[in-house]
Design an enzyme around this catalytic site. Structure first.
Site, short mmCIF file in Angstrom:
data_model
loop_
_atom_site.label_atom_id
_atom_site.label_comp_id
_atom_site.label_asym_id
_atom_site.label_seq_id
_atom_site.Cartn_x
_atom_site.Cartn_y
_atom_site.Cartn_z
N ASN A 9 49.23 -16.90 41.85
CA ASN A 9 48.52 -17.88 41.01
C ASN A 9 47.08 -18.02 41.47
OD1 ASN A 9 50.78 -18.71 39.40
ND2 ASN A 9 51.56 -19.82 41.19
N ASN A 10 46.69 -17.23 42.44
CA ASN A 10 45.35 -17.36 43.04
C ASN A 10 44.36 -16.45 42.29
OD1 ASN A 10 43.10 -16.76 44.76
ND2 ASN A 10 44.21 -17.70 46.45
N GLY A 12 41.28 -15.77 42.84
CA GLY A 12 40.48 -14.93 43.72
C GLY A 12 41.22 -13.63 44.04
N ASP A 70 50.92 -12.09 50.55
CA ASP A 70 50.86 -13.31 51.35
C ASP A 70 49.80 -13.07 52.41
OD1 ASP A 70 52.20 -15.98 51.44
OD2 ASP A 70 52.23 -15.45 53.56
N SER A 71 48.91 -14.01 52.53
CA SER A 71 47.77 -13.77 53.41
C SER A 71 47.33 -15.06 54.08
CB SER A 71 46.61 -13.14 52.61
OG SER A 71 46.45 -13.78 51.36
N TYR A 155 38.45 -19.17 52.48
CA TYR A 155 37.65 -19.38 53.68
C TYR A 155 36.46 -18.42 53.79
CZ TYR A 155 41.83 -22.00 55.15
OH TYR A 155 42.86 -22.89 55.23
N ASP A 156 36.18 -17.65 52.74
CA ASP A 156 35.11 -16.64 52.83
C ASP A 156 33.76 -17.20 53.28
OD1 ASP A 156 36.74 -14.53 52.22
OD2 ASP A 156 36.16 -14.39 50.11
N ARG A 182 42.71 -7.26 52.74
CA ARG A 182 43.39 -6.83 51.50
C ARG A 182 43.06 -5.37 51.20
NH1 ARG A 182 42.18 -11.19 49.41
NH2 ARG A 182 44.13 -12.15 50.08
P1 ITT Z 1 49.83 -17.18 45.76
O1 ITT Z 1 50.92 -17.60 46.75
O2 ITT Z 1 50.12 -17.62 44.38
O3 ITT Z 1 49.49 -15.74 45.89
P2 ITT Z 1 48.09 -18.68 47.54
O4 ITT Z 1 46.62 -18.95 47.53
O5 ITT Z 1 49.01 -19.86 47.79
O6 ITT Z 1 48.47 -17.97 46.15
P3 ITT Z 1 48.90 -17.55 50.07
O7 ITT Z 1 50.08 -18.42 50.22
O8 ITT Z 1 49.01 -16.11 50.45
O9 ITT Z 1 48.39 -17.53 48.56
O10 ITT Z 1 47.70 -18.23 50.86
C1 ITT Z 1 46.59 -17.47 51.17
C2 ITT Z 1 45.44 -18.38 51.56
O11 ITT Z 1 44.73 -17.75 52.63
C3 ITT Z 1 44.46 -18.49 50.40
O12 ITT Z 1 44.76 -19.60 49.57
C4 ITT Z 1 43.13 -18.65 51.15
O13 ITT Z 1 42.97 -19.98 51.54
C5 ITT Z 1 43.35 -17.78 52.39
N1 ITT Z 1 42.88 -16.41 52.14
C6 ITT Z 1 43.64 -15.29 51.96
N2 ITT Z 1 42.87 -14.22 51.71
C7 ITT Z 1 41.61 -14.66 51.72
C8 ITT Z 1 40.36 -14.05 51.50
O14 ITT Z 1 40.25 -12.76 51.17
N3 ITT Z 1 39.27 -14.80 51.60
C9 ITT Z 1 39.34 -16.10 51.90
N4 ITT Z 1 40.46 -16.78 52.09
C10 ITT Z 1 41.61 -16.06 52.00
#
Ligand code: ITT
Length: 195
Positions: A9-10, A12, A70-71, A155-156, A182
């Site tokens: 749902n993200n 970005g 998941d990140s 957090y970019d 990624r």
């Molecule tokens: P989905 O589960 O729907 O994919 P989410 O945002 O909740 O969306 P995550 O649970 O994987 O996804 O959380 C990842 C968070 O980590 C994300 O919301 C950012 O705050 C941070 N994050 C991950 N990758 C990033 C990036 O490339 N740049 C900046 N922040 C990042």
């Protein structure tokens, strides 16, 4: 063109996966196909949470490739926080800015600013493999106090990438998508797919 569903749902993340995949796949999101993507992230690792998202979509028998992500951000002097809780570090309905503020508050007075982004992609495509595959990417940098830049997400603005001497939010789309956590996970996936 083959279809691929990006389970997120993200917005970005969607933008970045479109950048990586649009030459090879018709890239769809759950919203595009009327699926309410609501997965409880109850795992204790990125791998578990990425697979929970993937299994949620696999159960829908959609007959297309599925990729989930998941990140998170891990800060050394905060014992790896926010880690798998990165999205909701400052609370359930928090904004990216709330999360950034919480990180900077917790880092006040700390000298060690080392941090890394982690991304775990889970991928399932019957044509490729009969079971889900996982691909991990990590990208090292440090956290700066004065946030800078408007690109990217999350957090970019506070993640300083030494090799290019800029925050991730000051990199162009092209630049971030060559070096990010990624991008590294995607390179692994592509080399396994022989793309
Ligand atoms: P989905 O589960 O729907 O994919 P989410 O945002 O909740 O969306 P995550 O649970 O994987 O996804 O959380 C990842 C968070 O980590 C994300 O919301 C950012 O705050 C941070 N994050 C991950 N990758 C990033 C990036 O490339 N740049 C900046 N922040 C990042």
């Amino acid at each position: 063109m083959q279809k691929i569903l990006i389970g997120t749902n993200n917005k970005g993340k969607v933008k970045e996966y479109k950048f990586f995949l649009s030459n090879y796949f018709d890239v769809l999101t759950p919203a595009d196909i009327g699926v309410n993507f609501d997965v409880a992230e109850t795992g204790t690792t990125y791998e578990e949470n990425s697979l929970l998202k993937l299994e949620f979509l696999r159960r829908k028998d959609l007959n297309m490739a599925i990729l989930c992500d998941d990140s998170g951000l891990e800060i050394e002097s905060l014992s790896g926080e926010p880690g798998i809780f990165s999205a909701r570090y400052a609370g359930e309905d928090c904004s990216d800015q709330d999360n950034i503020n919480k990180v900077l508050r917790n880092l006040k007075g700390k000298k060690d600013r080392k941090a890394k982004f982690v991304c775990v992609i889970s991928f399932f495509w019957e044509k490729f493999s009969s079971f889900p595959r996982l691909f991990r990417g990590e990208c090292h940098g440090s956290i700066i106090d004065n946030q800078s830049g408007n690109s990217g997400f999350g957090y970019d603005p506070i993640f300083f990438y030494e090799n290019l001497a800029k925050t991730f939010a000051n990199l162009s789309e092209d630049e971030k998508n060559k070096v990010s956590h990624r991008a590294i996970a995607m390179k692994e996936l592509f080399s396994n797919l022989n793309f």
